[in-house]
Design an enzyme around this catalytic site. Sequence first.
Site, PDB file in Angstrom:
ATOM      1  N   HIS A  21      46.316  25.144  63.012  1.00 42.57           N
ATOM      2  CA  HIS A  21      45.389  26.120  63.572  1.00 42.57           C
ATOM      3  C   HIS A  21      45.739  27.535  63.146  1.00 42.57           C
ATOM      4  CE1 HIS A  21      43.207  23.533  66.597  1.00 42.57           C
ATOM      5  NE2 HIS A  21      44.178  22.738  66.187  1.00 42.57           N
ATOM      6  N   GLN A 352      52.442  25.454  50.448  1.00 46.02           N
ATOM      7  CA  GLN A 352      51.487  24.476  49.944  1.00 46.02           C
ATOM      8  C   GLN A 352      50.366  25.083  49.113  1.00 46.02           C
ATOM      9  OE1 GLN A 352      50.538  20.766  52.016  1.00 46.02           O
ATOM     10  NE2 GLN A 352      48.466  21.550  52.283  1.00 46.02           N
ATOM     11  N   HIS A 367      47.920  13.372  54.504  1.00 41.36           N
ATOM     12  CA  HIS A 367      47.439  12.803  55.767  1.00 41.36           C
ATOM     13  C   HIS A 367      45.992  13.177  56.022  1.00 41.36           C
ATOM     14  CE1 HIS A 367      48.207  16.914  56.742  1.00 41.36           C
ATOM     15  NE2 HIS A 367      47.878  16.787  58.005  1.00 41.36           N
ATOM     16  N   TRP A 370      42.347  18.846  57.812  1.00 41.63           N
ATOM     17  CA  TRP A 370      41.284  19.593  57.141  1.00 41.63           C
ATOM     18  C   TRP A 370      41.847  20.703  56.260  1.00 41.63           C
ATOM     19  CZ3 TRP A 370      37.019  18.726  55.075  1.00 41.63           C
ATOM     20  CH2 TRP A 370      36.153  19.746  54.694  1.00 41.63           C
ATOM     21  N   ASN A 371      42.897  21.402  56.711  1.00 41.59           N
ATOM     22  CA  ASN A 371      43.489  22.432  55.869  1.00 41.59           C
ATOM     23  C   ASN A 371      43.926  21.848  54.532  1.00 41.59           C
ATOM     24  OD1 ASN A 371      43.314  24.724  57.572  1.00 41.59           O
ATOM     25  ND2 ASN A 371      45.056  23.995  58.753  1.00 41.59           N
ATOM     26  N   SER A 372      44.669  20.746  54.577  1.00 41.37           N
ATOM     27  CA  SER A 372      45.139  20.118  53.341  1.00 41.37           C
ATOM     28  C   SER A 372      43.971  19.628  52.496  1.00 41.37           C
ATOM     29  CB  SER A 372      46.078  18.952  53.673  1.00 41.37           C
ATOM     30  OG  SER A 372      47.287  19.412  54.236  1.00 41.37           O
ATOM     31  N   GLY A 390      42.832  11.463  64.710  1.00 37.33           N
ATOM     32  CA  GLY A 390      42.002  12.660  64.799  1.00 37.33           C
ATOM     33  C   GLY A 390      40.951  12.702  63.715  1.00 37.33           C
ATOM     34  N   ASP A 391      40.671  13.907  63.204  1.00 32.98           N
ATOM     35  CA  ASP A 391      39.666  14.050  62.157  1.00 32.98           C
ATOM     36  C   ASP A 391      40.174  13.590  60.793  1.00 32.98           C
ATOM     37  OD1 ASP A 391      41.442  16.294  62.089  1.00 32.98           O
ATOM     38  OD2 ASP A 391      40.039  17.331  60.772  1.00 32.98           O
ATOM     39  N   GLN A 392      41.459  13.261  60.710  1.00 32.07           N
ATOM     40  CA  GLN A 392      42.023  12.822  59.430  1.00 32.07           C
ATOM     41  C   GLN A 392      41.294  11.593  58.884  1.00 32.07           C
ATOM     42  OE1 GLN A 392      46.199  12.170  60.280  1.00 32.07           O
ATOM     43  NE2 GLN A 392      46.364  14.149  61.324  1.00 32.07           N
TER      44      GLN A 392
END
Length: 491
Positions: A21, A352, A367, A370-372, A390-392
């Site tokens: 976040h 990263q 994984h 969303w950021n990745s 989760g959203d993954q």
Amino acid sequence: MSAESQPPCHVFLLTFPSQGHMNPTLRLGKKLASKGLYITISTTLDFGLSLINAGSIGQLPSPVGSGFINFHFWNDGWEKDDLRRRDLDLFMLQLELTGKAALTQTLKDRAGENRPVSCLIGNPFLPWGCDVANDFGLPCFILWVQSCSVFSIYYHYSCKSVDFPSESNPCCDIQLPSLPLLKHDEIPSFLHPYGEYKAIGLSILQQFRNVSVPFCILMDTFEELEKDAIDHMMTICPVKPIGPLFKTLKFSDEKGALSGDFMKTDDCIEWLDLKPPNSVVYISFGSIVHLSQKQIEEMAHGLCNSGFPFLWVMKPLPKDMADCLGLKPHVLPDGFLEKVGERAKIVKWSPQQKVLSHPSIACFVTHCGWNSSVEALSSGVPVLVLPQWGDQVTNAKFLVEQFGVGLRLTRGVTEMRLVVRDEFEKCLRDAIVGPKAEELRENALKWKKAAEKAAVEGGSSETYVDELVSKIKKQSGNAMDVQIKSMCSIV
């Protein structure tokens, strides 16, 4: 008050205390500050101290472009090693109890100091932030830290517009407007009857009680990536795709300044500089995911047998996770480092964004946070998806089936499947060499170009950011009068 003595437009960003976040929140803060705004980013004291100890925050307030960024931390009332932090139901309640009171007092203090907040940008995990903003008569935006497709799923779940998996029918598929057919294990697991961490799902769903109110939802995505989902949601509420935020930043920070990392990053760029283009496997599972020891061993053997050089982020296991969940630190197989030699670089944490933009990176084992996901897409890097929860699990589907940049390793923790070494090695080869690898990289480069196009001056995302800043500045003139009146009614 004259224009010369008027304080700069002040925007308050509230964020959940986690790396996933903080990254988009800080990037948005930098973007707004670069356009002349005064930004305050607020999170818990415990997480704030981790940023300070990692050297991610320098002298405050920090100049960024023509504006400034400051931080504000509130005490959540629990000691750092309190095991209740790992009970998300309890922790979310504690955040609301302490955060709501702290935010109310902070807004009063800023108004009293002639630094009134012009607007608040909240977080989907902290829905009470907008309640406080409404009490003060402040406009409230939301920074949605997941994809627009996931936002659409949560919205339709909250409206009960279609049937979702339930205890009586846990395996039903879901067909939503503008989205492909979703299997029962491809919706965010927080919404599944057998999913973990229900408290997070409930907190996110609370946001949708305000969707009918004319507040803006900012998203770290871009029109070209999720056009159908964005067009659909724009008919329901004011969605503004302003990402990828890290691509829209036109300036560079000094080394170590405002990185937002909760751990000190290890130096790995010089090592990458020595590797050929498109040769290195990058492995990282974010700040929270902790794979089984057996899965780590199988991946290690697959990497060793593949012959590819690799950069592997193996973060330390927090003490509270070990104590509360009975987890143990990962251990590499005996003799592993000796066998791989100079092919391997093992780090605790990496920069990263810089890693993914490095020409030596061939693929990213992720994984699917969303950021990745958006960082990989915007950097033109193919992925091997290993989602957990989760959203993954939703992001993994889109990376593989919709965006065409990935190969699937698993479907998530509900599958309860071990990826064995031979399978992992084969997926690595398919992603790096051969016809499938060419297809993946071609698609990845297409999304990289689309992200860059959205982020330039006149691009779709940059235009939305300019509109947002213009709106904030226009509303800031009334902030002092509104807050003084609100303070009188709240006291």
